[in-house]
Design a protein around this motif. Sequence first.
Motif, short mmCIF file in Angstrom:
data_model
loop_
_atom_site.label_atom_id
_atom_site.label_comp_id
_atom_site.label_asym_id
_atom_site.label_seq_id
_atom_site.Cartn_x
_atom_site.Cartn_y
_atom_site.Cartn_z
N THR A 72 0.82 -1.21 0.00
CA THR A 72 0.00 0.00 0.00
C THR A 72 0.85 1.27 0.00
OG1 THR A 72 -0.13 -0.03 2.43
CG2 THR A 72 -1.89 -1.14 1.21
N GLN A 73 2.19 1.10 0.22
CA GLN A 73 3.12 2.22 0.25
C GLN A 73 2.67 3.29 1.25
OE1 GLN A 73 3.72 3.62 -3.78
NE2 GLN A 73 4.63 1.70 -4.43
N SER A 74 2.22 2.82 2.40
CA SER A 74 1.78 3.74 3.45
C SER A 74 2.95 4.56 3.97
CB SER A 74 1.15 2.94 4.61
OG SER A 74 0.83 3.79 5.67
N LYS A 75 2.70 5.86 4.19
CA LYS A 75 3.73 6.75 4.71
C LYS A 75 3.53 7.06 6.19
CE LYS A 75 4.44 8.93 0.21
NZ LYS A 75 4.44 10.21 -0.57
N SER A 76 2.56 6.42 6.81
CA SER A 76 2.27 6.67 8.22
C SER A 76 2.63 5.46 9.07
CB SER A 76 0.78 6.98 8.40
OG SER A 76 0.46 7.10 9.78
N LEU A 77 3.13 5.72 10.26
CA LEU A 77 3.45 4.65 11.22
C LEU A 77 2.24 4.30 12.08
CD1 LEU A 77 6.97 5.83 12.43
CD2 LEU A 77 6.46 3.98 10.82
N ARG A 78 1.18 5.05 11.98
CA ARG A 78 0.01 4.81 12.82
C ARG A 78 -0.65 3.48 12.44
NH1 ARG A 78 -2.76 10.77 13.88
NH2 ARG A 78 -0.82 11.75 14.60
N GLY A 79 -1.00 2.71 13.48
CA GLY A 79 -1.59 1.40 13.25
C GLY A 79 -0.57 0.31 13.03
N GLN A 80 0.72 0.63 13.11
CA GLN A 80 1.77 -0.35 12.88
C GLN A 80 2.34 -0.86 14.20
OE1 GLN A 80 1.97 -1.17 9.77
NE2 GLN A 80 0.65 0.54 9.19
N SER A 81 2.93 -2.05 14.16
CA SER A 81 3.56 -2.62 15.36
C SER A 81 4.83 -3.35 14.99
CB SER A 81 2.59 -3.57 16.07
OG SER A 81 2.24 -4.65 15.24
N VAL A 82 5.76 -3.38 15.93
CA VAL A 82 7.07 -4.00 15.73
C VAL A 82 7.38 -4.88 16.93
CG1 VAL A 82 9.54 -3.60 15.43
CG2 VAL A 82 7.91 -2.02 14.40
N ASP A 83 7.88 -6.08 16.64
CA ASP A 83 8.35 -6.98 17.69
C ASP A 83 9.88 -6.95 17.66
OD1 ASP A 83 8.71 -8.83 19.62
OD2 ASP A 83 7.89 -10.53 18.52
N ILE A 84 10.48 -6.33 18.67
CA ILE A 84 11.94 -6.17 18.71
C ILE A 84 12.54 -7.39 19.41
CG2 ILE A 84 13.85 -4.74 19.51
CD1 ILE A 84 11.86 -2.39 19.60
N ALA A 85 13.20 -8.23 18.64
CA ALA A 85 13.89 -9.38 19.24
C ALA A 85 15.11 -8.91 20.01
CB ALA A 85 14.29 -10.38 18.16
N LYS A 86 15.85 -7.94 19.41
CA LYS A 86 17.04 -7.41 20.08
C LYS A 86 17.53 -6.18 19.34
CE LYS A 86 21.09 -9.06 19.30
NZ LYS A 86 22.32 -9.88 19.21
N LEU A 87 17.74 -5.10 20.07
CA LEU A 87 18.47 -3.94 19.58
C LEU A 87 19.64 -3.73 20.53
CD1 LEU A 87 15.68 -1.38 18.59
CD2 LEU A 87 16.98 -2.91 17.10
N ASP A 88 20.83 -3.80 20.00
CA ASP A 88 22.03 -3.85 20.82
C ASP A 88 22.97 -2.71 20.45
OD1 ASP A 88 23.49 -6.19 22.61
OD2 ASP A 88 24.91 -4.95 21.50
N LEU A 89 23.42 -1.94 21.45
CA LEU A 89 24.36 -0.84 21.23
C LEU A 89 25.48 -0.97 22.25
CD1 LEU A 89 24.68 1.73 19.47
CD2 LEU A 89 23.62 3.01 21.33
N SER A 90 26.74 -0.93 21.77
CA SER A 90 27.85 -1.15 22.69
C SER A 90 29.04 -0.29 22.32
CB SER A 90 28.26 -2.63 22.67
OG SER A 90 28.77 -3.00 21.40
N SER A 91 29.88 -0.07 23.34
CA SER A 91 31.17 0.59 23.16
C SER A 91 32.10 0.05 24.22
CB SER A 91 31.02 2.11 23.28
OG SER A 91 32.28 2.74 23.13
#
Length: 332
Positions: free
Chosen positions: A226-245
């Motif tokens: 549908t090439q939707s430009k809106s994030l409304r109504g969307q969902s994300v399942d984050i398995a892992k977001l990792d940030l390190s130093s």
Amino acid sequence: MTSTDERPPNFRRRLFWLAAFIAVLFALYSAGWFYLADRVRTEADKAVASLNVNGIEAGCANLTVSGYPLSFAISCDTLAYEDDARNVAASTGSFNAVAEITQPLSPVADLRGPLRTSMPGMTPLWIDWDKLRADAKLSWPLPRRVALKAEGLSGQTDPADNSDPVELFYAGKAAGQLQPNGLDIGYVGSFNDLEIDADAIGGRVLPPLDGSGEATLKNGVALIRTQSKSLRGQSVDIAKLDLSSGEARITVSGPLSVDAEGLIDAELTIKLRDPKAVAAILGGAIPERKSEIEQGFAGLAMLGNEPSMPLRIVKGKASLGFIPLGKIKAVN
């Protein structure tokens, strides 16, 4: 009498028909290859002409189709897109995509920089790289996989006047992959040795960072179609977001969604490794809150070297454990 003379006529006849069959197959393949090459050129010209009718200038300079007979390659000296009505423009260096005859649905593409972009509400950018390669597993209606890998990736502003550009970032390596999984879209990505220039973040200082992530965009296939430009109504399942130093590491996981009003809901878990080292990094990045950060993370360090805590967001209101963090604005 030689062994050749002893062979029956049927053998020579079969050999002849086999050679004829191979010759016909090669002729059909050659005709198909050149037909496809001509079709690519024709369709590319039609697509550009169609865009130009709508007030858009786009082009693949010096489009060439080559590789016969063992591969199929498409190349352009430059790629460009400009839409004056929307004030959007982008251009890159040469583009070269190749599909081997043994794997026609697995093309590999190389793109030369720089990528120059301009769009409303954003500073014009100049993105460059030492090497950028994309590969895909093609299928219908969506590819089974699309992957992108870059080395020596850097970015800076691209002023239209005579002012000096601002260095933004440099990453030794970066990679990302998108893959449909039923109705969802899976993402896996990483970067190494990311250096963010202090001038790009108001003089704040961050050390070199490594990161990786794995997430699933729910109902992502429909979102792409549908090439939707809106994030409304969307969902994300984050398995892992990792940030390190160094020894410091922050890991985030859990579900996140955006409701019809643009408000975020989430049930996330944040895990830390070496809280004191994390506090030192955050204190350098947010010096005006350094004292509060050090005090808060000193308490977390009492829970061990790898504590975890819940981060809840309900209708945009965020809290870390029992500590309220404030309200997040609605997203589009």
